[in-house]
Design a protein around this motif. Structure first.
Motif, PDB file in Angstrom:
ATOM      1  N   UNK A 392       0.772  -1.270  -0.129  1.00 48.05           N
ATOM      2  CA  UNK A 392       0.115  -0.239   0.035  1.00 48.05           C
ATOM      3  C   UNK A 392       0.819   1.236   0.004  1.00 48.05           C
ATOM      4  N   UNK A 393       1.979   1.239   0.779  1.00 50.71           N
ATOM      5  CA  UNK A 393       2.824   2.649   0.669  1.00 50.71           C
ATOM      6  C   UNK A 393       3.509   2.594  -0.467  1.00 50.71           C
ATOM      7  N   UNK A 394       3.704   1.830  -1.320  1.00 50.38           N
ATOM      8  CA  UNK A 394       4.188   1.761  -2.717  1.00 50.38           C
ATOM      9  C   UNK A 394       3.313   2.248  -3.499  1.00 50.38           C
ATOM     10  N   UNK A 395       1.984   1.902  -3.176  1.00 51.14           N
ATOM     11  CA  UNK A 395       1.040   2.438  -4.179  1.00 51.14           C
ATOM     12  C   UNK A 395       0.789   3.963  -3.965  1.00 51.14           C
ATOM     13  N   UNK A 396       0.836   4.271  -2.854  1.00 48.98           N
ATOM     14  CA  UNK A 396       0.694   5.876  -2.476  1.00 48.98           C
ATOM     15  C   UNK A 396       2.000   6.605  -2.954  1.00 48.98           C
ATOM     16  N   UNK A 397       2.927   5.942  -2.645  1.00 48.26           N
ATOM     17  CA  UNK A 397       4.325   6.594  -3.176  1.00 48.26           C
ATOM     18  C   UNK A 397       4.258   7.050  -4.573  1.00 48.26           C
ATOM     19  N   UNK A 398       3.623   6.014  -5.579  1.00 40.85           N
ATOM     20  CA  UNK A 398       3.738   6.251  -6.781  1.00 40.85           C
ATOM     21  C   UNK A 398       2.573   6.849  -7.775  1.00 40.85           C
ATOM     22  N   UNK A 399       1.557   6.796  -6.909  1.00 41.95           N
ATOM     23  CA  UNK A 399       0.327   7.464  -7.627  1.00 41.95           C
ATOM     24  C   UNK A 399      -0.092   8.880  -7.346  1.00 41.95           C
ATOM     25  N   UNK A 400       0.668   9.201  -6.424  1.00 40.72           N
ATOM     26  CA  UNK A 400       0.249  10.794  -6.150  1.00 40.72           C
ATOM     27  C   UNK A 400       1.266  11.763  -6.441  1.00 40.72           C
ATOM     28  N   UNK A 401       1.071  13.056  -6.883  1.00 43.70           N
ATOM     29  CA  UNK A 401       1.877  14.172  -7.205  1.00 43.70           C
ATOM     30  C   UNK A 401       3.016  14.458  -6.149  1.00 43.70           C
ATOM     31  N   UNK A 419       8.495   3.808   7.334  1.00 39.03           N
ATOM     32  CA  UNK A 419       9.672   3.050   6.781  1.00 39.03           C
ATOM     33  C   UNK A 419       9.491   2.827   5.386  1.00 39.03           C
ATOM     34  N   UNK A 420       8.107   2.793   4.898  1.00 35.16           N
ATOM     35  CA  UNK A 420       7.855   2.325   3.436  1.00 35.16           C
ATOM     36  C   UNK A 420       7.432   3.575   2.545  1.00 35.16           C
ATOM     37  N   UNK A 421       6.934   4.661   2.964  1.00 39.98           N
ATOM     38  CA  UNK A 421       6.482   5.547   2.083  1.00 39.98           C
ATOM     39  C   UNK A 421       7.696   6.571   1.492  1.00 39.98           C
ATOM     40  N   UNK A 422       7.734   6.426   0.333  1.00 43.06           N
ATOM     41  CA  UNK A 422       8.929   7.151  -0.162  1.00 43.06           C
ATOM     42  C   UNK A 422       8.431   8.029  -1.530  1.00 43.06           C
ATOM     43  N   UNK A 423       7.752   9.033  -1.015  1.00 39.49           N
ATOM     44  CA  UNK A 423       7.234   9.891  -2.190  1.00 39.49           C
ATOM     45  C   UNK A 423       8.183  10.449  -2.965  1.00 39.49           C
ATOM     46  N   UNK A 424       7.773  10.860  -4.130  1.00 39.39           N
ATOM     47  CA  UNK A 424       8.630  11.923  -4.848  1.00 39.39           C
ATOM     48  C   UNK A 424       8.595  13.342  -4.363  1.00 39.39           C
ATOM     49  N   UNK A 425       9.726  13.672  -3.887  1.00 39.88           N
ATOM     50  CA  UNK A 425       9.858  15.102  -3.211  1.00 39.88           C
ATOM     51  C   UNK A 425       9.525  16.104  -4.202  1.00 39.88           C
ATOM     52  N   UNK A 426       8.826  17.080  -3.926  1.00 37.22           N
ATOM     53  CA  UNK A 426       8.477  18.436  -4.748  1.00 37.22           C
ATOM     54  C   UNK A 426       9.732  19.072  -5.534  1.00 37.22           C
ATOM     55  N   UNK A 427      10.880  18.928  -4.537  1.00 37.46           N
ATOM     56  CA  UNK A 427      12.155  19.534  -5.411  1.00 37.46           C
ATOM     57  C   UNK A 427      12.729  18.953  -6.476  1.00 37.46           C
ATOM     58  N   UNK A 428      12.034  17.714  -6.992  1.00 33.85           N
ATOM     59  CA  UNK A 428      12.134  16.992  -8.096  1.00 33.85           C
ATOM     60  C   UNK A 428      11.619  17.603  -9.362  1.00 33.85           C
ATOM     61  N   UNK A 429      10.586  18.657  -9.040  1.00 33.51           N
ATOM     62  CA  UNK A 429       9.942  19.267  -9.851  1.00 33.51           C
ATOM     63  C   UNK A 429      10.585  20.129 -10.914  1.00 33.51           C
TER      64      UNK A 429
END
Length: 607
Positions: A392-401, A419-429
């Motif tokens: 689930x954490x992978x899904x949330x990490x990948x599907x939200x902006x 531990x598992x949530x690794x979202x794209x940081x906004x500084x990669x915009x």
């Protein structure tokens, strides 16, 4: 009586009359940039609601109606974390005030600037068993707030209002940040008063000072120059300092780890990142701090149970240098080689000046992938059987902006997210200035800095009430409605505070509630198992949270297997001006990464 003097709005001289105390309070909140007040009305605060209604009609401050006073305090907490401004909540006397206390205590333990305003019956009725009396002659809420606020006072006369309100706002906004409380008898709120301090420049008065100990910083420079391998430990108090801090990391060829509440401040895909240290942390972070490291620089962390790995000698040793604005935090590391007290952003900027001649290559090869830091990387990508919380954490990490704010509730939700949530940081915009302008401020010298709204993941440390994230998500979304907010919460927390979802509906806010549904108080259940305790009092009834949401006019999804993720229309969710429910039937047998907590509960023994 009329006089010529500066207006409450800070304009030029004009004729000004006496004003009602409630209008004066609202106008002073407007002057420091407060946009919303979160609360629930009642007879003892009716004058404040009248004043807020008048303010809203002229385009000023607006009230947001919570469903429970604790929810109002949580919303004010989230608003303050997102904006860096003062969060304000209001409740009536008696149970309205006591219901606020849990939320205010949470803000106190997490250093969040919140002002709580409560009412009292009229002064002449004190001691006569007035309805919901909560002064010193009744159920003494003023005494209760004393233990969880930085300033706490009963305003017993109209002439006290401005001085006490300025004091409360200043104590909340000046370091160390934290909540304050003012309680007003209803007759004092209705009284007329001639404003006395309307000419004050309040934003200047409340501005954080950039005081630093230059001698200690020079000593730190000497330690840095002599050190071979440096690790930075980035805590939740580093909000505005992340920019210069990461420049310092890169210049020194250092690596860094984060505390659980500091993770949201950094880019988890940075090549020098080695994971989270502390509660729900990563083995890579532990190894980095233990192996071949001769200097650990911890910044903006209180080094409590969850941020120090259960007071582990891995970080609490003579290699430690502790940098913080709070003397209380520094006192928790008496074994440290050096203490540097000061505003963290100012310390980092001074270090960059003094170390301008230093430029080192990164000390080790970067980790090959995010998965290399995880306890169970196979479960992170699993598409088999029930939904793994890791998956689930992978899904949330990948599907939200990258602009998404994630808020993780107390319990297993925090453990899985840390531990598992690794979202794209906004500084990669892209570097389109329009896309990042809301996340930066200019200081008193005109220098652009990231503001306190820079965190993509927010958790609550230490006091940690269940259901905090449900209200905090609304406060965050109300403060910045251009960015979606994902609230990761458990079924136990949702059954406590889930009614606040209707406030998100009423406000038209894009808040996505993700309920980890395992029909249990998950952290209690797994904690009992890990510590050998009786398996009791942790089961919850089966609930379809999608249907529960739909009964409240909130659309939702029910996810039972990983394949069901394909049914979610993320574009529609993100476009909707209102909340969405995602009820996820997770595999409740998956133990969360809560070893630090278990170690503490068992007296220091590993699980």
């Amino acid at each position: 009586m009329h006089v010529r003097k500066p207006s409450l709005s800070g304009g030029v001289d004009e004729e000004q009359a006496e004003v009602e105390v409630s209008d004066l309070i609202v106008s002073m909140l407007e002057r420091i940039g407060v946009e919303y007040v979160f609360g629930i009305p009642g007879g003892a605060v009716e004058p404040m609601y009248n004043a807020m209604a008048r303010s809203e009609r002229r385009g000023g401050l607006r009230h947001v109606l919570a469903r429970h006073e604790a929810g109002a305090a949580f919303m004010a907490d989230g608003y303050a974390r997102e904006t860096g401004k003062l969060g304000v909540c209001i409740a009536t006397s008696g149970p309205g005030a006591t219901n606020l206390i849990t939320g205010i205590a949470c803000s106190f333990d997490n250093g969040v600037p919140v002002l709580a305003i409560t009412g009292q019956p009229p002064l002449p009725s004190f001691g006569k068993r007035a309805f919901q009396e909560s002064a010193c002659t009744g159920i003494n809420t003023l005494g209760m707030f004393r233990h969880c606020t930085r300033y706490n006072s009963l305003v017993s006369h109209p002439d006290q209002v401005e001085h006490k309100l300025v004091s409360a706002m200043a104590k909340a906004l000046r370091a160390p940040n934290g909540p304050t409380h003012l309680t007003f008898p209803v007759d004092v709120m209705r009284a007329m008063v001639m404003p006395q301090v309307s000419s004050y420049e309040l934003t200047t008065l409340f501005r954080r000072r950039s005081l630093i100990d230059d001698g200690a910083i020079r000593h730190l420079c000497e330690e840095i120059v002599e050190a071979r391998n440096i690790v930075f430990l980035i805590g939740g108090g580093c909000h505005e300092a992340v920019g210069p801090l990461m420049t310092l990391v890169n210049r020194l060829g250092a690596v860094f780890v984060a505390t659980p509440d500091g993770k949201g401040l950094i880019n988890p895909r940075h090549s020098a990142y080695r994971g989270v240290f502390g509660f729900a942390g990563h083995k890579t972070a532990e190894a980095t701090l233990r192996i071949d490291t001769d200097l650990v620089i911890a910044l903006g962390t209180n080094l409590g149970e969850w941020t120090s790995g259960g007071w582990s000698e891995t970080v609490l040793n003579t290699r430690l240098i502790h940098v913080d604005a709070s003397e209380d935090n520094l006192m928790r590391s008496p074994m440290a080689r050096l203490h540097v007290r000061g505003r963290i952003v100012s310390v980092c900027e001074r270090l960059l000046e003094l170390l301008a001649f230093v430029q080192r290559p990164q000390r080790v090869d970067p980790l090959p992938s995010i998965e290399a830091t995880l306890n169970d990387p196979d479960k992170y990508v699993s598409n088999e059987g029930l939904v793994k919380p890791q998956r689930l954490m992978q899904e949330l990490s990948n599907k939200f902006p990258p602009t998404t704010r994630f808020v993780a509730d107390t319990g297993n939700s925090t453990a899985w997210a840390v531990h598992y949530l690794h979202a794209q940081d906004r500084r990669l915009l892209s570097q389109d200035r329009r896309s990042v302008s809301r996340h930066h401020v200019r200081d008193e010298r005109g220098v652009e800095r990231r503001s306190s709204n820079s965190s993509w993941l927010r958790v609550t440390m230490d006091f940690a009430p269940m259901g905090w994230a449900i209200g905090a998500a609304i406060g965050i979304a109300r403060a910045n409605p251009s960015c979606p907010v994902v609230c990761i919460t458990g079924d136990g927390s949702y059954l406590m505070n889930g009614q606040e979802i209707t406030a998100a509906t009423e406000e038209g806010l894009t808040v996505i509630y993700v309920v980890l549904n395992d029909e249990s108080l998950g952290m209690v259940k797994h904690g009992q198992r890990m510590t050998g305790a009786e398996q009791t009092a942790c089961a919850l009834p089966p609930v379809d949270y999608r249907k529960l949401a739909e009964a409240l006019n909130v659309p939702g999804y029910r996810i039972e297997t990983p394949a069901d993720f394909d049914q979610i229309d993320y574009a529609a969710i993100l476009a909707r001006k209102g909340p969405t429910m995602i009820d996820v039937r997770i595999d409740g047998e998956e133990p969360p990464p809560m070893g630090v907590r278990v170690k503490t509960l068992t007296g220091g023994q590993d699980e």
